[in-house]
Design a protein around this motif. Structure first.
Motif, mmCIF file in Angstrom:
data_model
loop_
_atom_site.group_PDB
_atom_site.id
_atom_site.type_symbol
_atom_site.label_atom_id
_atom_site.label_comp_id
_atom_site.label_asym_id
_atom_site.label_seq_id
_atom_site.Cartn_x
_atom_site.Cartn_y
_atom_site.Cartn_z
ATOM 1 N N SER A 119 0.781 -1.268 0.071
ATOM 2 C CA SER A 119 -0.126 0.066 0.042
ATOM 3 C C SER A 119 0.977 1.256 -0.057
ATOM 4 O O SER A 119 0.400 2.239 0.197
ATOM 5 N N ILE A 120 2.131 1.039 -0.343
ATOM 6 C CA ILE A 120 3.047 2.348 -0.115
ATOM 7 C C ILE A 120 3.804 2.415 -1.381
ATOM 8 O O ILE A 120 4.071 1.489 -1.958
ATOM 9 N N GLN A 129 12.661 0.119 -0.627
ATOM 10 C CA GLN A 129 11.515 1.118 -1.054
ATOM 11 C C GLN A 129 10.394 0.495 -1.122
ATOM 12 O O GLN A 129 9.959 -0.750 -1.110
ATOM 13 N N GLY A 130 9.116 1.312 -1.287
ATOM 14 C CA GLY A 130 7.989 0.777 -1.587
ATOM 15 C C GLY A 130 7.695 0.612 -3.187
ATOM 16 O O GLY A 130 8.795 0.626 -3.856
ATOM 17 N N ARG A 131 6.583 0.379 -3.470
ATOM 18 C CA ARG A 131 6.417 0.149 -4.953
ATOM 19 C C ARG A 131 6.595 1.661 -5.666
ATOM 20 O O ARG A 131 6.335 2.765 -5.224
ATOM 21 N N THR A 132 7.028 1.345 -6.904
ATOM 22 C CA THR A 132 7.476 2.558 -7.878
ATOM 23 C C THR A 132 6.097 3.351 -8.081
ATOM 24 O O THR A 132 5.485 2.612 -8.818
ATOM 25 N N PHE A 133 6.005 4.460 -7.837
ATOM 26 C CA PHE A 133 4.992 5.315 -8.147
ATOM 27 C C PHE A 133 5.053 5.697 -9.885
ATOM 28 O O PHE A 133 6.131 6.101 -10.192
ATOM 29 N N GLN A 154 4.999 0.351 -11.260
ATOM 30 C CA GLN A 154 5.756 -0.450 -12.280
ATOM 31 C C GLN A 154 5.659 -1.661 -11.951
ATOM 32 O O GLN A 154 5.660 -2.712 -12.799
ATOM 33 N N GLU A 155 5.671 -2.161 -10.846
ATOM 34 C CA GLU A 155 5.184 -3.766 -10.253
ATOM 35 C C GLU A 155 3.963 -4.136 -10.718
ATOM 36 O O GLU A 155 4.083 -5.556 -10.845
#
Length: 638
Positions: free
Chosen positions: A501-502, A523-527, A585-586
């Protein structure tokens, strides 16, 4: 069953499987674990040993002399983890209501629960005193997921959360003190001898735990242990502290490990959050396994022992003891009656109540007290009743009283910039709850001008949780200009909000070969699907890019929308059946019919008027009209 390895495999599969199902379907984990243990134990009897003595509970027959040590170690680690959450500096900023729920709330709850156990459940006064101390506990492992589920307002959520964290070790300590009092009394000592010995033994156990805590803190602070060895060293020291304290005083180890956890929580250790996370993970494994063991150890005889007196005991505990405790302890605390009513109903018991009851119930039975086995059955009944009733009623009751947010899960944006300010304003326009947090008052200026809620302060500060209720947010966007800070925010809040969720924006261009780039694991997911850098997003903002909201339908399907959107545009998010899905991106987004899509598109181009072209098109349009008129008048002239 004679194969212990197979038994541990089944226990692990049932425990962790129940935890996963609870997460997947948003159900109370403790209920699923209890059901799994009951089905595997009393119902199917898969753990039964073929050569067991008739009447022996199945898990005790399976593990033999190791049964009690397994439970004891699990309880010790769970209590240590509970003490590790108790930071006194965080308690200073709490409301008066939280302090009242601890004192005089704990003594009131102890007295009322013990009276109910003696007068209604038919327990002896010794067992009633011990069980009343255990019933003071409102497990944080149960209450915190309920708070996330119900989206309570900050004040009642704070009351319930901190009451559970503080009372969790206190209830176990009361049980330890009562047990020691009973054991000393059985040796024929006078009242003065018993009290003095109890005070001395408790002081020694507390001092022993304090000394171990200070030694551990000094070891870690001075760098006498490498980072990768700190968690296993801590676990080993907890077990050593537990057993050495037991050698000094019987069952004094529970008191010592709790004191050790509190001491460490209030020591300035840079890696304390990592240690807490490790202990939390260990505790989840132990909770899952031990709860399966405890429920599978129940026999049909112990279940049948729950007669009508047990039923009325539960009714009195739920409808009299808890509400009366909250009402009496919060007199003059300045709490509205609605909040007192909600807190007076919600008090779910968890793994600590069951584990401690099972541990001391077996100890009382071994010491000759006939009510020891009844404590275990009553504890399970209390856990089932409170978790089921409170778990399924907290949201409707909170909404009926106006103490819960009716909004969808909000978005917390960390890092103010022109782009994040514009995005927050658009989210607010779409009626998505949003808050922007930043440590710079100047950077928050455009956000404030857009009339968007803000938090001025460092999101990673220890005092933040007193001002920002993270339970209100289902998503976090780390959009700051410092990539390292974004990664730190993602790593620090991942256990609280979930890494899925980040989302984190790149502070600069993405380059896999860049030696300065941060590790992906931090890191979190790539925005955004393109992973575009923050500088580019800000440049697009100043060049006139805008946010466009589109509702897809059968008349305007996704295929046509993608064609019209263009290659340069970015899809920011999709709202699908009330759920927000951010682009990354994920996990690339695939718009569907019925979705509301928010896209970031270039500034619409304005076409300049072409007078010559307009004149030609006008003449072309007028020519057929002139021809039609000549056709109509021709025959008349003739």
């Amino acid at each position: 069953m004679e194969n212990l390895v197979l038994a541990f495999a089944i226990i692990g599969a049932l425990g962790i499987g129940a935890q996963w199902l609870a997460w997947r379907f948003n159900l109370p984990a403790i209920v699923l674990m209890a059901l799994a243990g009951i089905i595997a134990g009393p119902v199917l009897n898969i753990f039964a040993a073929p050569d067991a003595v008739p009447g022996t509970p199945p898990m005790e027959a399976l593990f033999g002399e190791f049964y009690r040590p397994i439970i004891a170690v699990a309880v010790a680690v769970i209590l240590f983890e509970g003490g590790l959450q108790l930071n006194f500096s965080e308690l200073r900023g709490l409301t008066r209501g939280v302090r009242r729920l601890v004192f005089p709330g704990v003594p009131i709850a102890w007295f009322l629960a013990a009276a109910a156990g003696y007068l209604i459940a038919g327990l002896t006064w010794q067992a009633a005193l011990l069980f009343g101390g255990i019933m003071v506990v409102t497990g944080p492992t149960v209450i915190i997921p309920l708070l996330r589920q119900s989206k309570l307002n900050p004040r009642p959520a704070t009351l319930l959360k901190w009451e559970g964290i503080i009372n969790d070790p206190l209830g176990a300590l009361l049980a330890v003190l009562v047990y020691e009092f009973l054991m000393l009394g059985d040796h024929g000592g006078t009242s003065v001898d018993i009290v003095s010995s109890l005070i001395l033994g408790s002081a020694l156990a507390l001092g022993f735990g304090f000394a171990f805590g200070r030694f551990t803190a000094t070891t870690f602070r001075r760098g006498w242990a490498p980072e990768y060895l700190k968690p296993p060293i801590l676990l080993a020291l907890v077990l050593i502290c537990f057993e050495l304290a037991n050698l000094i005083q019987e069952e004094g180890g529970l008191l010592s490990v709790t004191a050790m956890g509190v001491t460490l929580a209030n020591s300035r250790i840079a890696s304390i959050n990592d240690l807490r996370l490790f202990k939390e993970n260990i505790t989840i494994v132990l909770v899952s396994g031990v709860f399966i063991i405890l429920t599978a150890n129940l026999t049909m005889e112990s279940v049948r022992s729950l007669d009508w007196s047990a039923f009325w005991f539960l009714v009195v505990m739920l409808l009299v003891v808890r509400p009366l405790t909250v009402f009496l302890s919060t007199i003059g605390a300045g709490l509205p009656w609605k909040e007192r009513l909600l807190v007076g109903w919600i008090a779910p018991r968890g793994i600590v109540a069951v584990a401690v009851s099972s541990f001391f119930g077996a100890s009382l039975t071994a010491a000759g007290y006939l009510d020891g086995d009844k404590l275990i059955a009553l504890a399970f009944a209390m856990v089932f009743a409170t978790v089921v009733l409170h778990g399924f009623t907290i949201s409707p009751l909170a909404k009926a009283l106006g103490l819960a947010s009716r909004e969808r899960p909000g978005v917390l944006i960390v890092g103010a910039s022109p782009f994040s300010a514009a995005l927050a304003a658009k989210l607010k326009e779409m009626e998505v709850p949003v808050t922007v947090a930043d440590a710079s008052w100047r950077r928050l200026r455009p956000v404030r001008l857009a009339n968007v809620p803000t938090y001025y302060g460092e999101i990673l500060s220890e005092v933040t949780e007193h001002h920002v209720d993270l339970n209100r947010f289902g998503y976090l966007l780390a959009l700051g200009g410092n990539e390292a800070h974004n990664a730190l925010v993602a790593t620090d809040l991942a256990p609280e909000m979930g890494r899925s969720s980040i989302y984190q924006v790149n502070a600069r261009g993405k380059d896999e070969e860049d030696r300065k780039a941060l590790s992906y694991t931090l890191q979190g997911r790539t925005f955004l699907h393109s992973g575009v850098a923050l500088d580019e997003l800000v440049r697009r903002h100043y060049s006139g890019w805008i946010f466009q909201r589109t509702k897809l339908s059968e008349e305007y399907p996704p295929e046509q929308y993608k064609k019209d959107l263009g290659a340069e545009s970015e899809i920011i998010l999709i709202i699908r059946k009330g759920e927000i899905l951010f682009a990354s991106q994920e996990v690339p987004l695939k718009p569907d019919i019925g979705d509301t899509v928010l896209a970031y598109i270039p500034k619409p181009t304005e076409q300049k008027p072409d007078k010559a072209k307009d004149k030609a098109e006008k003449a072309k349009a007028e020519k057929p009209k002139a021809d039609a008129q000549s056709t109509e008048t021709g025959p008349a002239k003739a």
